[in-house]
Design an enzyme around this catalytic site. Structure first.
Site, PDB file in Angstrom:
ATOM      1  N   THR A 376       0.988  -1.022  -0.083  1.00  0.00           N
ATOM      2  CA  THR A 376      -0.075   0.284  -0.173  1.00  0.00           C
ATOM      3  C   THR A 376       0.964   1.306  -0.006  1.00  0.00           C
ATOM      4  O   THR A 376       2.204   0.968   0.211  1.00  0.00           O
ATOM      5  CB  THR A 376      -0.859  -0.054   1.482  1.00  0.00           C
ATOM      6  N   THR A 394      -3.882   2.089  -2.552  1.00  0.00           N
ATOM      7  CA  THR A 394      -3.308   0.690  -2.406  1.00  0.00           C
ATOM      8  C   THR A 394      -4.022  -0.094  -3.640  1.00  0.00           C
ATOM      9  O   THR A 394      -5.070   0.053  -4.091  1.00  0.00           O
ATOM     10  CB  THR A 394      -3.871   0.023  -1.132  1.00  0.00           C
ATOM     11  N   SER A 447     -11.105  -2.034   5.540  1.00  0.00           N
ATOM     12  CA  SER A 447      -9.691  -1.789   5.382  1.00  0.00           C
ATOM     13  C   SER A 447      -8.923  -1.211   6.469  1.00  0.00           C
ATOM     14  O   SER A 447      -9.868  -1.088   7.664  1.00  0.00           O
ATOM     15  CB  SER A 447      -9.634  -0.419   4.570  1.00  0.00           C
TER      16      SER A 447
HETATM   17  N1  GLY Z   1      -5.555  -3.699   1.583  1.00  0.00           N
HETATM   18  C1  GLY Z   1      -5.117  -2.867   2.822  1.00  0.00           C
HETATM   19  C2  GLY Z   1      -6.229  -2.310   3.501  1.00  0.00           C
HETATM   20  O1  GLY Z   1      -6.935  -1.565   3.030  1.00  0.00           O
HETATM   21  O2  GLY Z   1      -6.125  -2.295   4.921  1.00  0.00           O
END
Ligand code: GLY
Length: 567
Positions: A376, A394, A447
């Protein structure tokens, strides 16, 4: 006499050099008019150029988002999503949710076999792992509401970078080579046209991406239609259909980013402005900070037994709440007020003791491992008017699903893995979840991204955030307590070694040097299991110093290409 004179010239020259170096160090990181901190120096340069042209922080954010898609393809993206937290120069705050969505044809058990077992890797790699991308719509929305410069001006730097090529840094060349085989397996049918699969990458080699240049030109000329319909949509849908994925034209057409009130809470004398659901980041961060206040962390020294033990115990409970209660607020009711109320948190943390480690298995059964990388990316920007924006964006894993859109030159995310694909079964970050985060058509997956802005006495104090999957929340938490409890300067807050714990697995992950041998013994005596981890998080901080100047603090220690650039 002559010798003395020569010596004194040498000493003067040395002092001058030392002084200059000190000044350079200072002027490298302290700016008056604006600063951009990103994971890649070229993206930081793009953002600063936009500020110099009279753009505001939000213009710069749009330009940086697109530039990162070119220069940092493992996480920077147009095929993924993210969140922006905003504080305007007038002190108004808001957040923008451009998180990916589940395709309309998705369903709760889509990653399970006929016996109800998880099909290994299906939610992480390949076309079925892809959520409907939100980044382009998010940037259009951000520009429409807050932009000053033209859309064309903001897209042009990324287009130029894709056309002229970028010189590969060691970090990027190594990462591309490390993932090359997996990327080429997924994109095997286009081995001869996929830029990653042609040969090993060399440091300093020029990476030109003509396909991506054309996509970016379409976005420049047609705005959201340059991505969600027309030629780019044709390429995405064709790619997904060839790989038996689910995304359709209707999914792309109907994707919408959403303005949401920012999640705002008090901690000590600070106002914390962070991301509400569908991120768990803001809620978890505020819970942890309240814990730091309840246990009066400033009594302890950083890295002490008490500091580490208490952090781990708080984190265990907060991540258990995350797994149980949090999901897309448009699909389930998230008890935000309850989770953040003082009464609830005092009670929730009341069984933490200094002389005992609590057992995660007793809170809820489960036994999981952290398996994947923690990618990310995060960037922070402040302009000369005092507008601030904190963006975490991300593809999920490194290079997302590993799917490159044929003819488009960009990666698609594997964000579907952030759903709870089966209750109690961990995702790539070892996170578990339940009904609140189960897959439903058009729902946003939960997330951990925690873009955050901090205000002190009504004034901008810090802009911060980090990549790192489940470790994002604990990285941001430690960064803030370093500043507020332990009064570290902005760069020391970033540099300080970090630990991470998340309820399940029942472990403490620690960067080398984060825990001294004697503290480690004390923690182990209580039963804490400590596992070394080479890197946790990658902060991008901007703080305002006592003179009102902007201090950029990149995480260059952990990621050499990170840079704070300003003017
Ligand atoms: N893909 C990592 C998050 O959104 O936490």
């Amino acid at each position: 006499m002559k010798l003395n004179k020569t010596l004194s010239v040498i000493i003067s020259l040395f002092l001058l050099l030392a002084c200059n170096q000190k000044n350079n160090l200072k002027s490298d990181n302290i700016f008056k008019n604006g600063v951009v901190v990103t994971a890649h120096y070229l993206a930081s340069e793009v953002g600063t150029d936009i500020l110099k042209q009279g753009g505001n922080a939000f213009d710069a954010a749009v330009a940086v988002q697109f530039a990162l898609a070119v220069v940092y393809p493992r996480a920077g993206n147009i095929g993924g999503g993210g969140f922006a937290v905003i504080r305007t120069a007038k002190g108004e705050s808001i957040s923008l949710d451009f998180r990916e969505k589940a395709p309309k044809a998705s369903f709760e058990d889509m990653y399970l076999d006929s016996l109800g077992n998880v099909i290994d890797g299906l939610s992480q790699t390949g076309h079925l792992a892809v959520g409907v991308p939100g980044s382009v719509d998010g940037m259009v929305n951000l520009h429409q509401k807050y932009g000053k410069l033209t859309w064309t001006k903001l897209l042009q730097p990324a287009i130029d970078l894709a056309r002229e090529g970028i010189k590969l840094s060691k970090l990027e060349a190594d990462k591309l080579n490390a993932y090359r085989e997996r990327i080429c397996e997924v994109n095997s049918d286009k081995y001869d046209c996929c830029y990653v699969c042609q040969k090993d990458f060399q440091v300093g080699e020029l990476l030109v991406n003509k396909d991506l240049e054309e996509v970016l030109i379409r976005i420049r000329d047609k705005g959201r239609d340059g991505f969600y319909s027309g030629k780019t949509a044709d390429l995405i849908v064709e790619e997904i259909q060839n790989g038996n994925g689910l995304i359709t034209y209707a999914d792309l057409k109907d994707y919408k980013s959403i303005w949401r009130p920012a999640l705002v809470g008090n901690y000590r004398d600070c106002k914390i402005i962070s991301m509400p659901p569908p991120s768990s980041g803001g809620i978890a961060l505020l819970q942890l900070l309240k814990g730091a206040e309840i246990f009066d962390f400033q009594k302890y020294s950083p890295g002490s037994f008490e500091h580490i033990h208490l952090m781990v115990e708080l984190e265990r409970r907060v991540y258990a709440d995350r797994a149980t209660w949090l999901g897309d607020p448009d699909y389930c009711s998230v008890p935000v007020n309850k989770l953040l109320s003082e009464d609830y948190l005092v009670n929730r943390f009341s069984n933490i003791g200094m002389d005992k480690k609590s057992n995660s298995q007793e809170i809820k059964a489960g036994n999981v491992e952290v398996i994947e990388s923690f990618e990310t990316t995060h960037f922070s920007i402040v302009d000369k008017w005092g507008n601030a924006v904190s963006v975490t964006t991300t593809l999920n894993g490194n290079y997302g699903s590993k799917v490159i859109v044929k003819g488009g030159g960009f990666f698609l995310n594997n964000e579907m893995d952030d759903f709870s694909i089966k209750p109690g079964v961990p995702n790539q970050f070892g996170l578990v979840g339940g009904k609140a985060n189960a897959i439903e058509p058009e729902k946003r997956m939960l997330s951990s991204m925690t873009p955050t802005i901090i205000e002190k006495n009504g004034k901008l104090f810090m802009v911060t955030g980090s990549p790192g999957g489940s470790t994002i929340i604990t990285s941001v938490f430690q960064n803030i307590i370093n500043a507020v409890e332990f009064k570290m300067n902005p760069q020391d807050c970033v540099n300080a070694p970090r630990i991470h714990s998340q309820w399940l697995p029942d472990k403490v992950y620690a960067e080398i040097d984060a825990i001294s041998p004697s503290v480690k013994r004390g923690l182990q005596d209580l039963g804490h299991v400590i596992q070394e981890q080479s890197r946790i998080g990658m902060m991008a901080n901007i703080a305002i110093n006592g003179d009102g100047l902007l201090v950029g603090a990149p995480d260059t220690l952990r990621h050499k290409d990170s840079r704070a650039i300003g003017y």
